[in-house]
Design an enzyme around this catalytic site. Structure first.
Site, PDB file in Angstrom:
ATOM      1  N   GLY A 102       0.746  -1.162   0.035  1.00  0.00           N
ATOM      2  CA  GLY A 102       0.034  -0.043  -0.047  1.00  0.00           C
ATOM      3  C   GLY A 102       0.652   1.337   0.017  1.00  0.00           C
ATOM      4  O   GLY A 102       0.204   2.284  -0.409  1.00  0.00           O
ATOM      5  N   CYS A 123     -25.131 -11.793 -22.542  1.00  0.00           N
ATOM      6  CA  CYS A 123     -24.880 -13.055 -22.240  1.00  0.00           C
ATOM      7  C   CYS A 123     -26.017 -13.272 -20.901  1.00  0.00           C
ATOM      8  O   CYS A 123     -25.675 -14.523 -20.544  1.00  0.00           O
ATOM      9  CB  CYS A 123     -23.634 -13.252 -21.776  1.00  0.00           C
ATOM     10  SG  CYS A 123     -23.136 -12.449 -20.298  1.00  0.00           S
ATOM     11  N   CYS A 155     -17.906 -12.318 -21.013  1.00  0.00           N
ATOM     12  CA  CYS A 155     -19.094 -12.221 -21.442  1.00  0.00           C
ATOM     13  C   CYS A 155     -18.985 -13.270 -22.954  1.00  0.00           C
ATOM     14  O   CYS A 155     -19.818 -14.026 -22.949  1.00  0.00           O
ATOM     15  CB  CYS A 155     -19.346 -10.919 -22.408  1.00  0.00           C
ATOM     16  SG  CYS A 155     -21.009 -10.646 -22.612  1.00  0.00           S
TER      17      CYS A 155
END
Lengths: 186, 289
Positions: free
Chosen positions: B29, B240, B268
């Site tokens: 981080g 889809c 998809c």
């Protein structure tokens, strides 16, 4: 300068350093896991993994400190020829190499609160790496990992300094495991 | 082979980036400064991600690039071609086949595994930048773990909108220490940030690299009475039929008719190949343009 320092480097630096770095990165991202880091053949007592890590990460921008039995003319010449890295005192080092007993951790750079990344990476040469001993938890570890660390209290104190601290690489032959400051040691 | 060094960058540059990546992984981080190079593409087109990808790539990798989930947009196609030419790596559009995935603003729907690496293109790495313009000040705020301002910002969202209106680049707290910008991914993707793959973030113009090791604890900032919610459009994909994927909204005619479809084109496509058909979809044909 003898000819030994001229050999043992990468034969194909772009490809070999890329593969070596992936091993080093896996070790650092998954503390405790033992990864293969190979490609260079360094003069004794420097292991294959430690020598390869130095070739992959060090250049004229990084100070290297050799501790104890690792501070030999052969190793110094090899690092100077192969990487161009300056050999410096422990206090100024970005990378420190040596056996566990040889390294004075108390003088090494642990970073500053604003720049905790300005800290030393310690390459500890080990006689063996085994998945047993100290229990590790923290980032990069799913539940827990185990590794035969040379000490416990030292690494617990180091983790308590987070986000400051030292990052350790343990090397043996062509193997490396790592212990960044973020890992908690039980 | 080619006129370029492997993966375009010179070796000294790669070493510098690799050192930054290792420190980033050791301090999850935290934004590590690095000497970002000029790349043969403009800032804002993924120069940070490209440099990180170049530094981690090996000749045996299979490389995938997505831009807002899509494999076939200009940015994704040009970066994929860049590494085909300069590194000679194999490329793919299938998430499961890739070993290194560079992404702009999405996390793939298919869960990543521990032998994959996800590289993010980051425009503004500093989560506090729009609250405090001074780098000197934000660096001090990170050092002191002083993140009150970020909570004030989220609180002001609630007082103005009745809910936390931040919908992308939603700030997260990493391992209880650093507040981090996950790059402008939709907040729908935030829960996926704790994953099995290594995540690396590269900001070229801003010269920062940061990282999340696998399984790092990443918590989206919120309040007890206004908990974080990973939201998406309340529709199914028109092509889809997926109800669990992040959707793009398209205006398809002058009357403002809307259509929703998966932002992750590979997800998809593989669903349609498996026989799923949405409300406006047609049965999948392999060669359909």
């Amino acid at each position: 300068m003898d000819h030994a320092s001229l050999s043992g480097g990468f034969t194909d630096p772009p490809q070999q350093s890329a593969v070596a770095f992936r091993g080093i990165m896996q070790a650092m991202a998954r503390p405790g896991s033992i990864c293969e880091v190979a490609g260079a053949v360094a003069p004794a007592p420097l292991s294959v993994a430690a020598g390869t890590a130095l070739l992959t990460l060090c250049d004229p921008d990084t100070g290297v400190h050799l501790a104890g039995a690792w501070d030999t003319k052969g190793v110094r010449d090899w690092i100077t020829f192969q990487t161009g890295a300056p050999l410096v005192a422990a206090e100024a080092a970005d990378f420190v190499v040596g056996g566990w007993g040889d390294i004075d951790l108390s003088v090494l750079q642990t970073g500053t609160p604003e720049y905790p990344d300005r800290s030393a990476t310690v390459i500890v040469e080990m006689s063996e790496l085994r998945a047993e001993g100290a229990t590790l938890t923290g980032p990069g570890i799913k539940e827990r990992a185990v590794l035969n660390l040379p000490d416990l209290a030292v690494f617990q104190r180091n983790a308590a300094l987070f986000p400051l601290g030292l990052d350790f690489m343990f090397t043996c032959g062509a193997q490396m495991a790592a212990l960044p400051r973020s890992t908690k040691v039980i | 082979m080619t006129d370029y060094n492997f993966a375009y960058l010179d070796e000294q540059t790669k070493r510098m980036i690799r050192r930054a990546i290792l420190k980033g992984l050791a301090i999850p981080g935290y934004q590590v400064p690095f000497a970002s190079r000029e790349m043969p593409m403009p800032y804002g087109w993924g120069t940070g991600g490209v440099q990180v990808s170049a530094a981690v790539m090996t000749a045996g990798d299979v490389f995938k690039v997505i831009d807002q989930g899509a494999d076939d947009t200009t940015n994704a196609v040009s970066i994929r071609r860049f590494f085909e030419r300069t590194a000679g790596v194999e490329t793919t559009e299938a998430t499961g086949d890739a070993t290194v995935i560079q992404t702009r603003h999405r996390i793939p729907e298919e869960p990543l595994t521990d032998d994959q690496i996800l590289v993010y293109q980051v425009p503004i790495p500093e989560p506090l930048r729009f609250l405090e313009p001074s780098e000197v000040e934000t660096r001090k705020m990170h050092a002191l773990e002083e993140y009150g301002l970020m909570h004030v910002k989220l609180y002001e969202d609630i007082s103005a909108h009745g809910a936390i209106a931040t919908s992308y680049a939603y700030p997260v707290e990493v391992e209880g220490r650093y507040v981090m910008d996950p790059s402008p991914i939709p907040k729908f993707d935030n829960p996926k940030l704790s994953m099995a793959a290594i995540q690396l973030f590269g900001a070229g113009r801003e010269q920062r690299i940061y990282a999340l090791p696998p399984y790092t604890r990443v918590v989206s900032l919120d309040f007890d009475d206004y908990p974080f919610e990973a939201s998406k459009a309340e529709h199914a994909c028109a092509l889809c039929g997926a109800t669990d994927s992040y959707l793009d909204e398209l205006i398809v005619d002058d009357a403002g008719t809307r259509m929703f479809m998966c932002s992750d084109t590979d997800y998809c496509r593989s669903r349609r190949a498996a026989g799923h058909v949405g409300a406006q979809g047609t049965p999948f044909k392999e060669d359909a343009a």
